[in-house]
Motif scaffolding. Sequence first.
Motif, short mmCIF file in Angstrom:
data_model
loop_
_atom_site.label_atom_id
_atom_site.label_comp_id
_atom_site.label_asym_id
_atom_site.label_seq_id
_atom_site.Cartn_x
_atom_site.Cartn_y
_atom_site.Cartn_z
N PRO A 97 0.43 -15.92 12.38
CA PRO A 97 1.48 -16.55 12.86
C PRO A 97 2.78 -16.38 12.19
O PRO A 97 4.00 -16.61 12.60
N GLY A 98 2.74 -15.88 11.10
CA GLY A 98 4.03 -15.58 10.21
C GLY A 98 3.61 -15.09 8.73
O GLY A 98 2.64 -14.82 8.38
N ALA A 99 4.66 -14.90 8.14
CA ALA A 99 4.74 -14.55 6.65
C ALA A 99 4.62 -15.57 5.66
O ALA A 99 5.36 -16.66 5.93
N LEU A 100 3.63 -15.51 4.72
CA LEU A 100 3.74 -16.77 3.52
C LEU A 100 4.35 -15.98 2.24
O LEU A 100 4.00 -14.89 1.72
N VAL A 101 5.28 -16.90 1.61
CA VAL A 101 5.90 -16.27 0.46
C VAL A 101 5.03 -16.78 -0.70
O VAL A 101 4.89 -17.88 -0.92
N LYS A 102 4.19 -15.66 -1.24
CA LYS A 102 3.35 -15.83 -2.31
C LYS A 102 4.10 -16.19 -3.49
O LYS A 102 3.71 -17.19 -4.49
N SER A 103 5.01 -15.46 -3.98
CA SER A 103 5.80 -16.00 -5.04
C SER A 103 7.41 -15.47 -5.25
O SER A 103 7.82 -14.69 -4.34
N VAL A 104 8.08 -16.00 -5.80
CA VAL A 104 9.46 -15.67 -6.14
C VAL A 104 9.55 -15.56 -7.61
O VAL A 104 9.71 -16.66 -8.41
N ASP A 121 -3.20 -10.00 6.42
CA ASP A 121 -4.08 -9.54 5.04
C ASP A 121 -3.31 -8.70 4.17
O ASP A 121 -3.75 -8.44 3.12
N GLU A 122 -2.03 -8.50 4.82
CA GLU A 122 -1.27 -7.22 4.09
C GLU A 122 -0.31 -7.84 2.99
O GLU A 122 0.34 -8.96 3.59
N GLY A 123 0.27 -7.08 2.07
CA GLY A 123 1.22 -7.71 1.03
C GLY A 123 2.49 -6.98 1.14
O GLY A 123 2.44 -5.83 1.67
N PHE A 124 3.70 -7.52 1.27
CA PHE A 124 4.78 -6.80 1.22
C PHE A 124 5.51 -7.48 0.10
O PHE A 124 5.47 -8.51 -0.26
N HIS A 125 6.90 -6.51 -0.34
CA HIS A 125 7.52 -7.00 -1.40
C HIS A 125 9.00 -6.77 -1.25
O HIS A 125 9.18 -5.51 -0.76
N ALA A 126 10.02 -7.27 -1.88
CA ALA A 126 11.27 -7.02 -1.89
C ALA A 126 12.02 -7.19 -3.20
O ALA A 126 11.47 -8.33 -3.76
N ARG A 133 0.78 -1.29 -0.03
CA ARG A 133 0.09 -0.25 0.03
C ARG A 133 0.88 1.41 0.18
O ARG A 133 0.54 2.39 -0.15
N SER A 134 2.16 0.89 0.16
CA SER A 134 3.20 2.23 0.04
C SER A 134 3.17 3.33 1.52
O SER A 134 3.74 2.96 2.32
N ARG A 135 1.67 3.87 1.45
CA ARG A 135 1.55 4.71 2.68
C ARG A 135 0.05 5.01 3.05
O ARG A 135 -0.47 5.27 1.69
N LEU A 136 -0.47 5.49 4.06
CA LEU A 136 -1.72 5.99 4.26
C LEU A 136 -1.67 7.04 5.06
O LEU A 136 -1.03 7.20 5.89
#
Length: 660
Positions: free
Chosen positions: A280-287, A441-446, A260-263
């Motif tokens: 409980p933890g982060a799920l790797v959705k894709s690489v 329910d939030e997405g993150f990326h690197a 979402r970058s920022r709100l």
Amino acid sequence: MVSTMVQKVLCVAEKSSVAKAVAGHLSGGRFTTRNTTNKYIKNYDFEYRFSQWNSCQVTMTAVQGHTEELDFTDRFRKWSDCDPFELFDAPVNKTIDKSKQSIADNIQREARGATILFIWTDCDREGEYIGTEVRSFARRGNASIQIRRAQFSNIERTHIIRAANNPKDLDERQALAVAARMELDLRIGAALTRFQSLRLQGRYGLTPDALISYGSCQFPTLGFVVDRYMRVKNFVPETFWYLKLVHTRDDITTTFNWDRSRLFDRMTVVLLFESCLASPGALVKSVTRKPARKYKPLPLTTVELQKQGSRFLGMNSQRVMKAAEALYTSGFISYPRTETDQYDQNIDLKALIVKQKDDTGGWGWGAYAGNLLNGEFEQPRRGKHNDKAHPPIHPVAYAAGSALSDGDQRKVYEFVVRHFLACCSKDALGETTTVSLEYGDEGFHASGLTVIERNYLEVYPWDRWESSQLLPQYREGERFVPTEVTMQDGKTTAPGFLTEPELIALMDANGIGTDATMAEHIDKIQVREYVFSVPKNSRGSAGAAAAGRGSGRGRGRGRGAKATTGSTRGGGNSGGNNVFVPSNLGVALVEAYDLIASDMSLSKPFLRKEMELNMKKICNGELSKEHVIHQSLEQYREVYMKVSQRIETFRQVCSRYIQS
């Protein structure tokens, strides 16, 4: 025309240096030199066999740019003799500049014994007009003289020989476009310069003889600076919030950015943050791994040379163009005024690269040029612009270090050569890896970049593309506990004051001036003290400091106005480390015109842009010179009348800013 009789050909260049260079190439260095009554102009005599005229006696001479000047008749030259409004229709005439009468006389005299006038002025719109001036001087000495013109874009020997044997006709339409522009600049500039000077002189701290000069290109250029300044001045920062996720694996710490970058709603971010912490933890959705490419630069145009010269070389646009002109007249680069960013398919680019491969002067690109010739060459990209007159700016001869003693010329030459070699190279190649997570329910990326082949970057140090830190190994579908998850805040920041590259880009996008005149317009608004150039690192205080410097007297010389001593305060120092901010007077004039004539304000680019588009239509045969002059004068006349009818409002706005 073929004849057994030896003909005399009179050749006339736009500059003395070009005349001498062309004479040297055509004569093989075997010419005699005659002085003229002008100490800057020489006549060079030699023999040359033209393919179209056979063996001829040739005299090569030059002018110094424009020889004639346009001005009002005597009745309208004095400010006290007429209302400025009359200048929109006042009669004008062309006269020879007194300091250049000897140049016109020389051409007239030499034409008497000539059969052919061969014009070698620069091959742009201005050069075509100067060519018509030369023609008129020659015809005064010989009414029946034939007129031809040389088409060339650099003064390298083979190019000059080709131009000498393939004469063209003068482009009358381009000359008419310049004539229209000159008349409009004179009438509009003189009328509005006198109007605003007479209405503001002796008020608000301005001197009784203050010259508040107007130019139809300079005012929109000033308008860009004032617009950015007001955006900075009126900026109100806003607080925002965002989430940041950090994970350390294999001794590599990776920061994942919030999708979402920022709100700007703190409570919403708090609730989303708490939702993440409950997971409980982060799920790797894709690489994902994708090939990456950094494109080599497009072939070099005048506008790009000015922008990049300011950005990378620490030089303002006027210094860049002065150095480029000197390199051109010395035969090292092609004509530096061009809108073309695509090479003709027939040009031998490898032959130009060959000239750079030995690199005896130690510039550092010899081995790279050799690699291009040994299989690494790739055709340059093709841009979208072609002025049909000149190729992109490129080197035409190798310059050893000892040949360029001037520091600015060395910088510009190195940039032109490296840019050209980069254009003939392969794009840089790499690979990007992107890891996408779901946390709550939030997405993150690197993302990370690996540069695989640097290619053009090896010779073009001004572009940066570096490998980022490698990402740890992640597998799609795996889960992990983040090392750290935080909610952070920040504030929006004001835009910076305009840099010269940004200002040039705005002028180019809005049709203000041409590639040949942008640097001049930027310099004029500084000389006239409407704008100051200040160090970029003084961002926070620059506006207040500069806008409070004196009143900004608007010095300089308006067309048809009284001359004053010009000030160069700030005019010669703007470059990559400087920004532009307006003086009080600069802000006052823009705000006053915007308030009174907001639909067609003189500080906006619209009127001048339309005028420039109409100049192109004259060149294309779509409009007549008379139609364009009439249409533009009617538009500016309407603005003049609006402002004159609300002169008290105009003065009140000016007083508010000038006296602040």
